[in-house]
Design an enzyme around this catalytic site. Sequence first.
Site, PDB file in Angstrom:
ATOM      1  N   PRO A   1       0.795  -1.224   0.000  1.00 53.66           N
ATOM      2  CA  PRO A   1       0.000   0.000   0.000  1.00 53.66           C
ATOM      3  C   PRO A   1       0.833   1.283   0.000  1.00 53.66           C
ATOM      4  CG  PRO A   1      -0.212  -1.149   2.094  1.00 53.66           C
ATOM      5  CD  PRO A   1       0.542  -2.044   1.178  1.00 53.66           C
ATOM      6  N   ASN A   2       0.330   2.224  -0.750  1.00 59.41           N
ATOM      7  CA  ASN A   2       0.837   3.589  -0.860  1.00 59.41           C
ATOM      8  C   ASN A   2       2.124   3.726  -1.661  1.00 59.41           C
ATOM      9  OD1 ASN A   2      -1.279   4.880   0.659  1.00 59.41           O
ATOM     10  ND2 ASN A   2      -0.420   3.848   2.443  1.00 59.41           N
TER      11      ASN A   2
ATOM     12  N   ARG B   1       4.163  10.952  -1.517  1.00 61.65           N
ATOM     13  CA  ARG B   1       4.107  10.563  -0.111  1.00 61.65           C
ATOM     14  C   ARG B   1       5.449  10.783   0.575  1.00 61.65           C
ATOM     15  NH1 ARG B   1       4.334   4.757   2.579  1.00 61.65           N
ATOM     16  NH2 ARG B   1       3.812   5.397   4.692  1.00 61.65           N
TER      17      ARG B   1
ATOM     18  N   TYR C   1      10.880   8.885   1.542  1.00 64.44           N
ATOM     19  CA  TYR C   1      10.863   7.931   0.432  1.00 64.44           C
ATOM     20  C   TYR C   1      11.489   8.466  -0.850  1.00 64.44           C
ATOM     21  CZ  TYR C   1       7.687   5.605   3.610  1.00 64.44           C
ATOM     22  OH  TYR C   1       7.144   5.010   4.710  1.00 64.44           O
TER      23      TYR C   1
ATOM     24  N   ASN D   1       7.988  -5.699  -0.962  1.00 63.94           N
ATOM     25  CA  ASN D   1       7.950  -4.570  -0.047  1.00 63.94           C
ATOM     26  C   ASN D   1       6.504  -4.493   0.420  1.00 63.94           C
ATOM     27  OD1 ASN D   1       7.779  -2.152   1.283  1.00 63.94           O
ATOM     28  ND2 ASN D   1       9.039  -1.024  -0.171  1.00 63.94           N
TER      29      ASN D   1
ATOM     30  N   ALA E   1       3.109  -0.880   4.672  1.00 66.47           N
ATOM     31  CA  ALA E   1       2.480  -0.875   5.994  1.00 66.47           C
ATOM     32  C   ALA E   1       2.106  -2.265   6.480  1.00 66.47           C
ATOM     33  CB  ALA E   1       1.250   0.026   5.987  1.00 66.47           C
TER      34      ALA E   1
ATOM     35  N   GLU F   1      12.846  -9.511   1.340  1.00 67.57           N
ATOM     36  CA  GLU F   1      12.043  -8.374   1.774  1.00 67.57           C
ATOM     37  C   GLU F   1      12.860  -7.106   1.531  1.00 67.57           C
ATOM     38  OE1 GLU F   1       9.886  -6.889   5.916  1.00 67.57           O
ATOM     39  OE2 GLU F   1      11.435  -8.425   6.000  1.00 67.57           O
TER      40      GLU F   1
ATOM     41  N   HIS G   1      12.764  -2.637   1.788  1.00 66.48           N
ATOM     42  CA  HIS G   1      12.120  -1.400   2.242  1.00 66.48           C
ATOM     43  C   HIS G   1      12.953  -0.221   1.774  1.00 66.48           C
ATOM     44  CE1 HIS G   1       9.289  -3.549   4.734  1.00 66.48           C
ATOM     45  NE2 HIS G   1      10.297  -4.319   5.103  1.00 66.48           N
TER      46      HIS G   1
ATOM     47  N   ARG H   1      12.932   3.949  12.411  1.00 63.62           N
ATOM     48  CA  ARG H   1      11.684   4.710  12.372  1.00 63.62           C
ATOM     49  C   ARG H   1      10.877   4.488  13.648  1.00 63.62           C
ATOM     50  NH1 ARG H   1       8.994   4.721   6.887  1.00 63.62           N
ATOM     51  NH2 ARG H   1       7.820   6.342   7.968  1.00 63.62           N
TER      52      ARG H   1
END
Length: 145
Positions: free
Chosen positions: A9-10, A17, A22, A73, A76, A97, A99, A106
């Site tokens: 998502p996003n 964003r 990012y 990725n 969320a 994975e 990111h 974070r």
Amino acid sequence: MKFLIINGPNLNMLGIREPHIYGAQNYEALLGVIDSACHEAGVEYETFQSNHEGAIVDKIQEAYGKIDGIVINPAAYTHTSVAILDALKTVSIPTFEVHISDISTREAFRQHSFVSYVAVETIAGLGFEGYRQAILKLKKHLESK
């Protein structure tokens, strides 16, 4: 050899964003990096992006018997989705994975990853370069088997 690159998502909103986290490049630029990395690795690939957990689970299940490796990725859903973890465990396809940001630095809730329980490796904090590294490492991992 065929890879499935999944974005959660996003990520379709990259460039808009939180560019201070990012970056300013958009999702199309990310797809360009993925395309270049897959060509560099000499692998076929399919990309998939969804803002819906169930659609991601469905895509992982559809990969069974058709895909050699997954780069994901989960965005969320990294921190919340046992369903995505279970789907990855079910299909037993080697998974890396990735990111864009360094989730370990974070907010506390972002520092836990369900996907990391099944991932061969997690690459975080390298921006789009993390995808290239994940693709190349996944190919190397599969060739070593």
